[in-house]
Design a protein around this motif. Structure first.
Motif, mmCIF file in Angstrom:
data_model
loop_
_atom_site.group_PDB
_atom_site.id
_atom_site.type_symbol
_atom_site.label_atom_id
_atom_site.label_comp_id
_atom_site.label_asym_id
_atom_site.label_seq_id
_atom_site.Cartn_x
_atom_site.Cartn_y
_atom_site.Cartn_z
ATOM 1 N N GLY A 74 -21.897 -19.767 39.307
ATOM 2 C CA GLY A 74 -23.099 -20.096 40.069
ATOM 3 C C GLY A 74 -24.368 -19.466 39.515
ATOM 4 O O GLY A 74 -25.461 -19.800 39.963
ATOM 5 N N ARG A 75 -24.243 -18.583 38.555
ATOM 6 C CA ARG A 75 -25.423 -17.903 38.008
ATOM 7 C C ARG A 75 -26.219 -18.845 37.110
ATOM 8 O O ARG A 75 -25.668 -19.662 36.385
ATOM 9 N N ASP A 76 -27.536 -18.683 37.151
ATOM 10 C CA ASP A 76 -28.426 -19.484 36.321
ATOM 11 C C ASP A 76 -28.332 -19.045 34.868
ATOM 12 O O ASP A 76 -28.123 -17.868 34.569
ATOM 13 N N VAL A 77 -28.494 -20.021 33.971
ATOM 14 C CA VAL A 77 -28.478 -19.766 32.533
ATOM 15 C C VAL A 77 -29.839 -20.184 31.988
ATOM 16 O O VAL A 77 -30.351 -21.249 32.328
ATOM 17 N N ARG A 78 -30.422 -19.319 31.151
ATOM 18 C CA ARG A 78 -31.719 -19.572 30.562
ATOM 19 C C ARG A 78 -31.591 -19.588 29.039
ATOM 20 O O ARG A 78 -30.683 -18.974 28.491
ATOM 21 N N SER A 79 -32.491 -20.257 28.367
ATOM 22 C CA SER A 79 -32.535 -20.207 26.896
ATOM 23 C C SER A 79 -33.315 -18.973 26.490
ATOM 24 O O SER A 79 -33.961 -18.318 27.319
ATOM 25 N N ALA A 80 -33.315 -18.657 25.184
ATOM 26 C CA ALA A 80 -34.101 -17.528 24.689
ATOM 27 C C ALA A 80 -35.590 -17.757 24.914
ATOM 28 O O ALA A 80 -36.360 -16.819 25.040
ATOM 29 N N ALA A 81 -35.990 -19.033 25.009
ATOM 30 C CA ALA A 81 -37.386 -19.387 25.279
ATOM 31 C C ALA A 81 -37.654 -19.469 26.779
ATOM 32 O O ALA A 81 -38.683 -19.984 27.200
ATOM 33 N N ASP A 82 -36.730 -18.971 27.596
ATOM 34 C CA ASP A 82 -36.826 -18.933 29.058
ATOM 35 C C ASP A 82 -36.850 -20.329 29.694
ATOM 36 O O ASP A 82 -37.470 -20.540 30.718
ATOM 37 N N MET A 85 -31.416 -23.793 31.677
ATOM 38 C CA MET A 85 -30.307 -24.461 30.999
ATOM 39 C C MET A 85 -29.222 -24.893 31.985
ATOM 40 O O MET A 85 -28.212 -25.436 31.566
ATOM 41 N N GLY A 86 -29.391 -24.633 33.256
ATOM 42 C CA GLY A 86 -28.397 -25.007 34.254
ATOM 43 C C GLY A 86 -27.762 -23.772 34.862
ATOM 44 O O GLY A 86 -28.348 -22.688 34.866
ATOM 45 N N HIS A 87 -26.530 -23.938 35.357
ATOM 46 C CA HIS A 87 -25.817 -22.798 35.935
ATOM 47 C C HIS A 87 -24.327 -22.901 35.640
ATOM 48 O O HIS A 87 -23.797 -23.986 35.429
ATOM 49 N N VAL A 88 -23.671 -21.753 35.615
ATOM 50 C CA VAL A 88 -22.256 -21.670 35.277
ATOM 51 C C VAL A 88 -21.431 -22.203 36.454
ATOM 52 O O VAL A 88 -21.595 -21.749 37.590
ATOM 53 N N ASP A 134 -30.460 -9.042 35.216
ATOM 54 C CA ASP A 134 -29.096 -9.560 35.221
ATOM 55 C C ASP A 134 -29.028 -11.055 34.933
ATOM 56 O O ASP A 134 -28.323 -11.808 35.592
ATOM 57 N N SER A 135 -29.749 -11.500 33.942
ATOM 58 C CA SER A 135 -29.768 -12.923 33.600
ATOM 59 C C SER A 135 -28.710 -13.238 32.550
ATOM 60 O O SER A 135 -28.187 -12.364 31.882
ATOM 61 N N ILE A 136 -28.396 -14.524 32.437
ATOM 62 C CA ILE A 136 -27.525 -15.012 31.370
ATOM 63 C C ILE A 136 -28.408 -15.825 30.434
ATOM 64 O O ILE A 136 -29.077 -16.762 30.862
ATOM 65 N N THR A 137 -28.412 -15.437 29.173
ATOM 66 C CA THR A 137 -29.213 -16.131 28.170
ATOM 67 C C THR A 137 -28.272 -16.829 27.209
ATOM 68 O O THR A 137 -27.299 -16.246 26.740
ATOM 69 N N LEU A 138 -28.577 -18.079 26.917
ATOM 70 C CA LEU A 138 -27.767 -18.878 26.007
ATOM 71 C C LEU A 138 -28.467 -18.955 24.663
ATOM 72 O O LEU A 138 -29.655 -19.275 24.593
#
Length: 173
Positions: A74-82, A85-88, A134-138
């Motif tokens: 359920g956590r949000d995923v962001r790109s390196a450019a912020d 990208m969706g959520h897990v 606590d973000s997830i970056t792809l």
């Protein structure tokens, strides 16, 4: 009306239990009724007594600080450019239990038009970036993820990795 019915049912159950306990207290024990009862009662043949050697050892306990670990579903995923990208939505593990990839619900608006894609676990970074704790970056661009094939259960899984970092999944017999 529902609360009254529940109250009446509760009172009936308590009254029934009170009568049953009262009757049990008035009856003499079975061993006193039988003149030929043995002095020590034996458990039925189907009951196996548990001895300390049969007891399971206590489980190990690990304490992880609240700031040291978090769930990812359920956590949000962001790109390196912020970029969003969706959520897990799921985690892919191999037959040995090792985490291989994450399924991300990508694109769309309010769940409409989105699709699931699979990204390599090693392409994800967990930690703090750009005022997002606590973000997830792809480590992929939005264009790379948009071009990825859609994930479908019970079909071969195409895993999108960062810069060819994927290793082929070895079949476990």
């Amino acid at each position: 009306m529902r609360a009254t019915g529940s109250l009446i049912l509760s009172v009936m159950v308590v009254a029934g239990l009170t009568v049953a306990v009262s009757r049990a207290a008035d009856e003499p024990p079975a061993a006193q009724n039988e003149a030929n009862a043995p002095a020590t009662a034996q458990p039925p043949a189907s009951v196996v007594p548990v001895t300390p050697k049969d007891a399971a050892p206590p489980p190990s306990v690990t304490i992880i600080g609240a700031s040291d670990a978090h769930g990812v579903l359920g956590r949000d995923v962001r790109s390196a450019a912020d970029e969003d990208m969706g959520h897990v939505v799921d985690i892919i593990v191999d037959r040995t239990g090792h985490v291989r990839a994450a399924v991300i619900d990508f694109g769309g608006f309010l769940g409409v038009g989105s699709r699931k894609i699979v990204v390599d676990w090693n392409a994800m970074r967990f930690g703090k970036i750009a005022n997002k704790s606590d973000s997830i970056t792809l480590e992929l661009t939005k264009a790379q993820v948009a071009a990825a094939p859609e994930y479908k259960e019970d079909a071969p899984i195409v895993v999108l990795g960062a810069s060819g970092s994927l290793q082929p999944l070895q079949a476990v017999q």
